[in-house]
Design an enzyme around this catalytic site. Structure first.
Site, PDB file in Angstrom:
ATOM      1  N   ALA A 135       5.497  -9.829  -6.130  1.00  0.00           N
ATOM      2  CA  ALA A 135       5.760  -8.939  -7.217  1.00  0.00           C
ATOM      3  C   ALA A 135       5.995  -7.551  -6.880  1.00  0.00           C
ATOM      4  CB  ALA A 135       4.877  -8.876  -8.381  1.00  0.00           C
ATOM      5  N   ALA A 136       5.050  -7.003  -5.943  1.00  0.00           N
ATOM      6  CA  ALA A 136       5.170  -5.650  -5.399  1.00  0.00           C
ATOM      7  C   ALA A 136       6.224  -5.624  -4.489  1.00  0.00           C
ATOM      8  CB  ALA A 136       3.964  -5.415  -4.741  1.00  0.00           C
ATOM      9  N   LYS A 137       6.716  -6.439  -3.778  1.00  0.00           N
ATOM     10  CA  LYS A 137       8.026  -6.340  -2.778  1.00  0.00           C
ATOM     11  C   LYS A 137       9.089  -6.563  -3.590  1.00  0.00           C
ATOM     12  CE  LYS A 137       5.762  -5.393   1.087  1.00  0.00           C
ATOM     13  NZ  LYS A 137       5.877  -4.066   1.639  1.00  0.00           N
ATOM     14  N   TYR A 155       1.866  -9.913  -3.995  1.00  0.00           N
ATOM     15  CA  TYR A 155       2.519  -9.397  -3.083  1.00  0.00           C
ATOM     16  C   TYR A 155       3.927  -9.234  -3.254  1.00  0.00           C
ATOM     17  CZ  TYR A 155       3.951  -8.343   1.857  1.00  0.00           C
ATOM     18  OH  TYR A 155       4.444  -7.913   3.147  1.00  0.00           O
ATOM     19  N   ASP A 165      -4.376   8.040   1.636  1.00  0.00           N
ATOM     20  CA  ASP A 165      -4.255   6.667   1.173  1.00  0.00           C
ATOM     21  C   ASP A 165      -3.339   6.840  -0.092  1.00  0.00           C
ATOM     22  OD1 ASP A 165      -4.811   4.348  -0.358  1.00  0.00           O
ATOM     23  OD2 ASP A 165      -6.812   5.129  -1.043  1.00  0.00           O
ATOM     24  N   ASN A 218      -2.160  -7.169   2.187  1.00  0.00           N
ATOM     25  CA  ASN A 218      -2.454  -8.469   1.457  1.00  0.00           C
ATOM     26  C   ASN A 218      -3.784  -8.911   1.941  1.00  0.00           C
ATOM     27  OD1 ASN A 218      -1.706 -10.636  -0.224  1.00  0.00           O
ATOM     28  ND2 ASN A 218       0.108 -11.119   0.835  1.00  0.00           N
ATOM     29  N   ILE A 259       7.668 -11.887  10.720  1.00  0.00           N
ATOM     30  CA  ILE A 259       7.449 -10.782  12.000  1.00  0.00           C
ATOM     31  C   ILE A 259       5.913 -10.672  12.235  1.00  0.00           C
ATOM     32  CG2 ILE A 259       6.884  -9.097  10.041  1.00  0.00           C
ATOM     33  CD1 ILE A 259       8.359  -6.973  11.768  1.00  0.00           C
TER      34      ILE A 259
END
Length: 245
Positions: free
Chosen positions: A160-162, A158, A64, A95, A191
């Protein structure tokens, strides 16, 4: 001259499905011994079985990446087995279908960021210990178009994380490139992966058929991995031809 991947050791997070699984198959076909990790053993074992059926070498480790200790333990295990770790590919992604401030709780947002950004940081920190000792290594992070172009359908957590992943990779290159270690972000547009099933309204089959395939991203990873050590690719953006947003 292309780098030979025979006998190279690669670790792929999120290797049980989607892009991570495709990357694992592709690098194994090129001669690398791949370690695939994720939170569940069953899909990892399926990836290993596919690779071995094609004559490749693969191993599975349950990890993890959202927690700091498991990635360090995984790297320790790989180093004990091979005394090297040449390539890391971060493909673990997460997500949910509640993606807006109006319906996304702080706890859910935290879990999304913990996997997509915190997991990449934890794994990168772990592999750097081995790569710095060797004075060589490649990190490839699977990002998202959402990290470069903000759109509502990905959600604030998602996105902000990317976006943070791009900044993290740039910071890595500023710190370790002169030590022989390179970091690349692959930025795919639409994708066809299991993540699409978590969209509030998943696209219909005919639309999914026109999107990128996981193997498209895997081929980009392979190209970067084969480049000579003098070449650093900071980012690669890949989009389906139908994408116009």
């Amino acid at each position: 001259m292309e780098r030979d991947l025979q006998s190279k050791i690669a670790w792929i997070t999120g290797g049980g499905s989607g892009v991570g699984q495709a990357v694992a198959r592709t690098l194994a076909q090129a001669g690398a011994h791949v370690y695939v990790s994720g939170r569940r053993l069953e899909p990892l074992a399926a990836t290993v079985a596919q690779i071995e059926a094609q004559g490749g070498q693969a191993s599975a480790i349950v990890v993890d990446v959202a927690q700091p200790d498991p990635p360090r333990a995984a790297v320790t295990q790989i180093m004990e087995n091979h005394n090297r770790l040449d390539i890391y590919v971060g493909a673990a992604g997460y997500n949910i279908n509640r993606r807006q401030f109006s319906n996304l709780t702080a706890q859910e947002a935290g879990a999304i960021i913990a996997t997509n950004l915190g997991g990449a940081f934890n794994a990168s920190s772990a592999v750097l210990v081995a790569m710095r000792t060797a004075g060589d290594g490649l990190l490839v992070h699977i990002g998202s178009w959402s990290g470069r172009r903000v759109r509502t359908f990905s959600g604030p957590a998602y996105t902000a994380a990317k976006a943070g992943l791009l900044a993290m990779s740039e910071s890595l290159n500023l710190e370790v490139a002169l030590e022989g270690i390179r970091s690349t972000v692959i930025i795919p547009g639409g994708i066809d992966t299991p993540l699409l099933d978590n969209l509030p309204t998943p696209p219909p089959p005919e639309q999914r058929a026109r999107l990128l395939r996981p193997d498209d991203c895997a081929q980009a990873v392979l190209w970067v991995a084969r480049l000579p050590a003098r070449v650093r690719i900071d980012e690669i953006t890949i989009t389906p031809t139908i994408q116009n947003v």
